[in-house]
Write a protein that holds these residues in place. Structure first.
Motif, PDB file in Angstrom:
ATOM      1  N   LEU A 158      -7.419   1.699  -6.797  1.00 50.51           N
ATOM      2  CA  LEU A 158      -7.421   3.141  -7.047  1.00 50.51           C
ATOM      3  C   LEU A 158      -6.027   3.717  -7.312  1.00 50.51           C
ATOM      4  O   LEU A 158      -5.852   4.478  -8.269  1.00 50.51           O
ATOM      5  N   PRO A 159      -5.005   3.417  -6.500  1.00 55.89           N
ATOM      6  CA  PRO A 159      -3.676   3.967  -6.800  1.00 55.89           C
ATOM      7  C   PRO A 159      -3.153   3.572  -8.174  1.00 55.89           C
ATOM      8  O   PRO A 159      -2.522   4.384  -8.860  1.00 55.89           O
TER       9      PRO A 159
ATOM     10  N   MET B  62       3.620   5.927  -5.402  1.00 60.77           N
ATOM     11  CA  MET B  62       3.746   6.035  -6.848  1.00 60.77           C
ATOM     12  C   MET B  62       2.631   6.883  -7.435  1.00 60.77           C
ATOM     13  O   MET B  62       2.874   7.727  -8.309  1.00 60.77           O
ATOM     14  N   ALA B  63       1.410   6.706  -6.957  1.00 56.95           N
ATOM     15  CA  ALA B  63       0.295   7.508  -7.446  1.00 56.95           C
ATOM     16  C   ALA B  63       0.486   8.981  -7.095  1.00 56.95           C
ATOM     17  O   ALA B  63       0.225   9.869  -7.922  1.00 56.95           O
ATOM     18  N   THR B  64       0.961   9.253  -5.878  1.00 50.59           N
ATOM     19  CA  THR B  64       1.199  10.634  -5.456  1.00 50.59           C
ATOM     20  C   THR B  64       2.317  11.275  -6.262  1.00 50.59           C
ATOM     21  O   THR B  64       2.213  12.441  -6.681  1.00 50.59           O
ATOM     22  N   ILE B  65       3.386  10.530  -6.485  1.00 48.51           N
ATOM     23  CA  ILE B  65       4.516  11.057  -7.270  1.00 48.51           C
ATOM     24  C   ILE B  65       4.078  11.355  -8.702  1.00 48.51           C
ATOM     25  O   ILE B  65       4.512  12.337  -9.309  1.00 48.51           O
ATOM     26  N   SER B  66       3.208  10.521  -9.250  1.00 40.90           N
ATOM     27  CA  SER B  66       2.712  10.753 -10.608  1.00 40.90           C
ATOM     28  C   SER B  66       1.941  12.059 -10.705  1.00 40.90           C
ATOM     29  O   SER B  66       2.055  12.806 -11.687  1.00 40.90           O
ATOM     30  N   ILE B  67       1.154  12.354  -9.685  1.00 36.11           N
ATOM     31  CA  ILE B  67       0.405  13.616  -9.673  1.00 36.11           C
ATOM     32  C   ILE B  67       1.341  14.800  -9.434  1.00 36.11           C
ATOM     33  O   ILE B  67       1.243  15.843 -10.090  1.00 36.11           O
TER      34      ILE B  67
ATOM     35  N   ALA C 127       0.832  -1.208   0.000  1.00 35.53           N
ATOM     36  CA  ALA C 127       0.000   0.000   0.000  1.00 35.53           C
ATOM     37  C   ALA C 127       0.866   1.258   0.000  1.00 35.53           C
ATOM     38  O   ALA C 127       0.582   2.217  -0.722  1.00 35.53           O
ATOM     39  N   MET C 128       1.924   1.261   0.808  1.00 34.40           N
ATOM     40  CA  MET C 128       2.847   2.397   0.807  1.00 34.40           C
ATOM     41  C   MET C 128       3.402   2.641  -0.586  1.00 34.40           C
ATOM     42  O   MET C 128       3.418   3.767  -1.091  1.00 34.40           O
TER      43      MET C 128
END
Length: 380
Positions: free
Chosen positions: A238-239, A152-157, A146-147
């Motif tokens: 979702l991520p 990865m999703a946050t870094i992409s945004i 999960a981390m």
């Protein structure tokens, strides 16, 4: 011998078997092949699951493959950590800092999850076959996965901001709220959520499958429809979807930006930063999309064939992130590549000097002998 009320499930015919009970599990041996089958009795359903020779051979092959991949990955992780320890200024860049943070949970997967997986593949069953061990194992898997996905999703945004609105990072307040806090959330939220649902959630420990990897991931909270659906959608699916959509939007924005930006240098910098993100996020998409698709199929309509494919193959796909992420980081960090080349060049120079010194000593010794001989001849 076993009670007649026990149901024995096997994937292949077993001729004559010897059964003996040991603490929490049974030892099953085929008298004809003398093959020890993976054996476990679940306390709740009084069921024994027996692996056939194909499953054992598949586990052996997977064991050696994962072992080789883990060794090379650990070496690369250590190289990266040594480089960062000696060149801390590399983390002043927001891009490098976020990637380095992403590296940490994947490294922890290799330290905590992979040894347990290798131990299972070597034995063909979980050992020790205890609920506490399975709880610890699944907690490590859930929290680090999960981390990694959330980071990865946050870094992409965030990469959109770093490429097209880099001036926002110069303002301390915006840098904290838009960059640092989201990364901290990606670490704290999975830790708290998984500790509550995996460790603290009431569970009698009777549903663990000790013949499957990660104890079959039979955590009690997964039998709660609401928690199970929430975990699957929000923490897993979702991520991955956010990561994929963010990459597609970034790709389109970079192409459109080329038409509006007059400076070629600026567009090349944007293209380079976008390529670095695509390299990492592409690895995540390739590794996690099959897991999401198969898991969704199983949620809608359960299939034994798909379940076997998921257990034997798809479940190992996320491991590719742990194994190949350091290769990508070495490829996109130019300072790291230069440092490795410098170390290899220095090592080659040292070896060359060490190999040359004995020859020089031999030549010097021969020269001295020749000089003495010539001197004696002259005196005569």
């Amino acid at each position: 011998m076993l009670d007649t009320s026990l149901e024995i499930r096997s994937f292949a015919h077993i001729s004559i078997i010897d059964l003996k009970k040991e603490s929490t599990h049974w030892i099953v041996t085929d008298r004809q092949t003398y093959f020890d089958y993976s054996i476990i009795m679940t306390n709740a359903t009084q069921t024994i699951s027996i692996f056939d020779e194909y499953q054992a051979a598949l586990n052996r092959g997977t064991f050696y493959l994962l072992l080789c991949l883990e060794i090379q990955a650990l070496v690369l992780y250590i190289i990266i950590f040594v480089f960062v320890a000696n060149h801390r200024n590399v983390l002043r860049s927001a891009q490098n800092l976020s990637v380095f943070i992403l590296l940490i949970p994947n490294f922890l997967q290799l330290l905590f999850n992979m040894p347990q997986t290798l131990h299972y593949l070597r034995l063909n069953y979980v050992s020790p076959a205890t609920p506490s061990y399975c709880t610890f194992w699944t907690f490590c898997v859930f929290v680090f996965n999960a981390m990694s996905e959330f980071l990865m999703a946050t870094i992409s945004i965030q990469r959109h901001m770093l490429i097209f609105n880099s001036h926002m990072m110069r303002v301390r307040r915006k840098r904290i709220f838009l960059f640092h806090l989201p990364l901290i959330f990606c670490i704290i939220y999975p830790t708290i959520f998984d500790f509550v649902v995996v460790v603290l959630y009431p569970c009698d420990g009777s549903k663990w499958n000790y013949t499957s990897n990660v104890c079959g991931v039979m955590n009690c909270f997964l039998f709660n429809p609401i928690l199970s659906l929430y975990n699957w959608i929000f923490n897993c699916g979702l991520p991955t979807i956010v990561n994929l959509i963010s990459d597609i939007i970034l790709f389109i924005r970079v192409l459109l930006q080329k038409r509006h930006v007059n400076q070629e240098v600026t567009w090349k910098q944007q293209r380079t930063m976008a390529f670095h993100l695509f390299s990492i996020s592409g690895l995540y998409v390739i590794s996690w999309i099959p897991v999401v698709i198969v898991g969704t199929m199983q949620t809608i309509h359960y299939s034994t064939i798909v379940a076997n494919i998921r257990r034997n193959y798809i479940t190992y796909f996320p491991n590719f992130v742990w194994f190949f992420l350091p290769w990508i980081i070495i490829g996109i960090w130019s300072e790291l590549k230069q440092w490795i080349r410098k170390c290899l060049k220095h090592r080659g120079s040292v070896v060359s000097i060490e190999n040359t010194l004995p020859l020089q000593k031999v030549r010097a010794s021969n020269f001295t002998k020749e000089y003495k001989i010539d001197k004696n001849v002259t005196l005569q």
